[in-house]
Design a protein around this motif. Structure first.
Motif, PDB file in Angstrom:
ATOM      1  N   ASN A 166       0.915  -1.502   0.113  1.00 58.44           N
ATOM      2  CA  ASN A 166       0.086   0.001   0.261  1.00 58.44           C
ATOM      3  C   ASN A 166       1.106   1.080   0.033  1.00 58.44           C
ATOM      4  O   ASN A 166       0.219   2.464   0.603  1.00 58.44           O
ATOM      5  CB  ASN A 166      -0.911  -0.043   1.046  1.00 58.44           C
ATOM      6  N   ASN A 167       2.091   1.284  -0.647  1.00 54.33           N
ATOM      7  CA  ASN A 167       2.875   2.439  -0.787  1.00 54.33           C
ATOM      8  C   ASN A 167       3.372   2.796   0.499  1.00 54.33           C
ATOM      9  O   ASN A 167       3.696   4.201   0.460  1.00 54.33           O
ATOM     10  CB  ASN A 167       2.304   3.325  -1.673  1.00 54.33           C
ATOM     11  N   GLU A 168       3.469   2.226   1.619  1.00 50.61           N
ATOM     12  CA  GLU A 168       4.031   2.502   2.861  1.00 50.61           C
ATOM     13  C   GLU A 168       5.533   2.419   2.644  1.00 50.61           C
ATOM     14  O   GLU A 168       6.318   1.735   2.061  1.00 50.61           O
ATOM     15  CB  GLU A 168       3.392   1.814   3.980  1.00 50.61           C
ATOM     16  N   VAL A 169       6.300   3.767   3.404  1.00 51.31           N
ATOM     17  CA  VAL A 169       7.605   3.810   3.163  1.00 51.31           C
ATOM     18  C   VAL A 169       8.184   4.272   4.708  1.00 51.31           C
ATOM     19  O   VAL A 169       7.582   5.025   5.374  1.00 51.31           O
ATOM     20  CB  VAL A 169       7.980   4.852   2.320  1.00 51.31           C
ATOM     21  N   HIS A 170       9.281   3.237   5.148  1.00 50.77           N
ATOM     22  CA  HIS A 170       9.970   3.441   6.274  1.00 50.77           C
ATOM     23  C   HIS A 170      11.206   3.911   6.079  1.00 50.77           C
ATOM     24  O   HIS A 170      12.164   3.333   5.205  1.00 50.77           O
ATOM     25  CB  HIS A 170       9.975   2.236   7.199  1.00 50.77           C
ATOM     26  N   THR A 171      11.958   5.030   6.650  1.00 57.57           N
ATOM     27  CA  THR A 171      13.128   5.490   6.380  1.00 57.57           C
ATOM     28  C   THR A 171      13.788   5.672   7.935  1.00 57.57           C
ATOM     29  O   THR A 171      13.028   6.185   8.706  1.00 57.57           O
ATOM     30  CB  THR A 171      13.183   6.850   5.688  1.00 57.57           C
ATOM     31  N   TRP A 172      15.066   5.376   7.828  1.00 56.35           N
ATOM     32  CA  TRP A 172      15.846   5.688   9.120  1.00 56.35           C
ATOM     33  C   TRP A 172      17.526   6.135   8.752  1.00 56.35           C
ATOM     34  O   TRP A 172      18.054   5.373   8.033  1.00 56.35           O
ATOM     35  CB  TRP A 172      16.018   4.390   9.902  1.00 56.35           C
ATOM     36  N   GLU A 173      17.322   7.344   9.149  1.00 54.76           N
ATOM     37  CA  GLU A 173      18.686   8.038   8.808  1.00 54.76           C
ATOM     38  C   GLU A 173      19.454   8.485  10.069  1.00 54.76           C
ATOM     39  O   GLU A 173      18.787   9.028  11.058  1.00 54.76           O
ATOM     40  CB  GLU A 173      18.430   9.236   7.722  1.00 54.76           C
ATOM     41  N   ARG A 174      20.698   8.174  10.424  1.00 51.40           N
ATOM     42  CA  ARG A 174      21.536   8.457  11.586  1.00 51.40           C
ATOM     43  C   ARG A 174      22.745   8.911  11.266  1.00 51.40           C
ATOM     44  O   ARG A 174      23.672   8.725  10.243  1.00 51.40           O
ATOM     45  CB  ARG A 174      21.444   7.267  12.258  1.00 51.40           C
ATOM     46  N   GLY A 175      23.421   9.703  12.163  1.00 45.43           N
ATOM     47  CA  GLY A 175      24.821  10.388  11.871  1.00 45.43           C
ATOM     48  C   GLY A 175      25.608   9.902  12.911  1.00 45.43           C
ATOM     49  O   GLY A 175      25.043   9.609  14.235  1.00 45.43           O
ATOM     50  N   TYR A 176      26.846   9.419  12.796  1.00 43.85           N
ATOM     51  CA  TYR A 176      27.771   8.955  13.888  1.00 43.85           C
ATOM     52  C   TYR A 176      29.084   9.979  13.779  1.00 43.85           C
ATOM     53  O   TYR A 176      29.513  10.207  12.725  1.00 43.85           O
ATOM     54  CB  TYR A 176      28.271   7.444  13.729  1.00 43.85           C
ATOM     55  N   ASP A 177      29.657   9.870  14.937  1.00 36.82           N
ATOM     56  CA  ASP A 177      31.055  10.622  14.991  1.00 36.82           C
ATOM     57  C   ASP A 177      32.059   9.539  14.824  1.00 36.82           C
ATOM     58  O   ASP A 177      31.737   8.295  14.587  1.00 36.82           O
ATOM     59  CB  ASP A 177      31.229  11.305  16.353  1.00 36.82           C
ATOM     60  N   GLU A 178      33.244   9.887  14.910  1.00 44.47           N
ATOM     61  CA  GLU A 178      34.425   9.001  14.520  1.00 44.47           C
ATOM     62  C   GLU A 178      34.447   7.892  15.487  1.00 44.47           C
ATOM     63  O   GLU A 178      35.122   6.811  15.033  1.00 44.47           O
ATOM     64  CB  GLU A 178      35.854   9.847  14.631  1.00 44.47           C
ATOM     65  N   ASP A 179      33.933   8.011  16.799  1.00 42.46           N
ATOM     66  CA  ASP A 179      34.040   6.764  17.966  1.00 42.46           C
ATOM     67  C   ASP A 179      32.642   6.149  17.658  1.00 42.46           C
ATOM     68  O   ASP A 179      32.557   5.106  18.539  1.00 42.46           O
ATOM     69  CB  ASP A 179      33.932   7.386  19.204  1.00 42.46           C
ATOM     70  N   GLY A 180      32.088   6.237  16.663  1.00 48.54           N
ATOM     71  CA  GLY A 180      30.799   5.466  16.333  1.00 48.54           C
ATOM     72  C   GLY A 180      29.532   5.798  17.311  1.00 48.54           C
ATOM     73  O   GLY A 180      28.494   5.189  17.457  1.00 48.54           O
TER      74      GLY A 180
END
Length: 268
Positions: A208-222
């Motif tokens: 049914n055209n549902e979309v899940h998105t997950w965006e994350r940023g990390y520093d050099e130490d994770g």
């Protein structure tokens, strides 16, 4: 004698017609079965996958239900995507933007997506790449405009700027909720916003055209420095009858500080 002879002829004719009719029916069943089998076993091409993903991403979707369930961690966001142009190699260019549902005319994120099949040597079905836009102001509310009010396709291709990320999508295994899912390669992509060293992105396309998105940023130490921690955003199309409620008092408060917004999204 004559009557018996006629009766035998009639019986023979009847048997003959029955046999002929039976053969015709068998032939029709066999032909129909062969056509049905051919249709059922017709292989899906690489471009079929790309077209399906493009169609699933397109349209207006909201995270309203999720914001109502968990207003402390999710906003009611409007996500809208639509076809914008076609590249020389046949890949589709989509325009994408996100805005708070209360202020759809003020998008905080604008992107171009290109959608094409993965190359044959790769273990995926669809390649989804995102790009920055050179003249973002000219593209605000692009999908809400009529075609004669939009930049021309050749202008759109010329305004595709810096490559940001690429996700490789595969068909989901049988039994899973999703139809396609994918993510950035291991290690993500370079990103310097808000102290990050790199970012990752995941996407799932459901029925049914549902979309899940997950965006994350990390520093050099994770350590995660931006993006939601609880899970992906869930964007669902809204029935036309419900659209009139979209701009009524919402289930979340208008953010009072920029910091909370930054915790969920990378702003332009």
């Amino acid at each position: 004698m004559g009557m018996d002879s006629n009766s035998n002829n009639d019986n023979n004719n009847s048997v003959g017609w029955n046999r002929a009719g039976g053969l015709i029916m068998k032939t029709l069943v066999l032909v129909g079965g062969a056509l049905l089998l051919k249709r059922l076993t017709k292989s899906t091409t690489r471009w079929d996958h790309a077209r399906f993903v493009s169609q699933s991403l397109s349209g207006e979707k909201f995270s309203k239900e999720q914001a109502a369930r968990d207003p402390d961690n999710y906003f009611n966001i409007r996500m809208i995507t639509c076809p914008a142009a076609e590249m020389v190699d046949g890949s589709t260019v989509l325009y994408f933007e996100q805005a708070f549902s209360r202020t759809p005319q003020k998008p905080f994120r604008q992107r171009f997506y290109t959608v094409k099949p993965c190359s044959k040597e790769m273990k995926c079905d669809v390649e989804l790449s995102s790009y920055a836009i050179r003249e973002m102001e000219e593209y605000k509310n692009f999908c809400d405009r009529t075609k004669d009010q939009r930049p021309l396709p050749e202008e759109i291709v010329g305004d595709i700027a810096e490559h940001l990320t690429t996700l490789h999508l595969k068909r989901c295994d049988r039994g899973k909720r999703c139809l396609y899912e994918g993510s950035t390669p291991p290690g993500g992509f370079p990103n310097s916003w808000n102290g990050a060293a790199y970012c990752t992105s995941e996407i799932a396309i459901l029925k049914n055209n549902e979309v899940h998105t997950w965006e994350r940023g990390y520093d050099e130490d994770g350590n995660q420095v931006w993006g939601t921690k609880e899970g992906p955003y869930e964007f669902k199309p809204v029935p036309a009858s419900s659209l009139k409620d979209m701009f009524s008092p919402l289930n979340f408060s208008q953010p009072s500080t920029e910091k909370r917004i930054e915790g969920s999204f990378v702003l332009q």
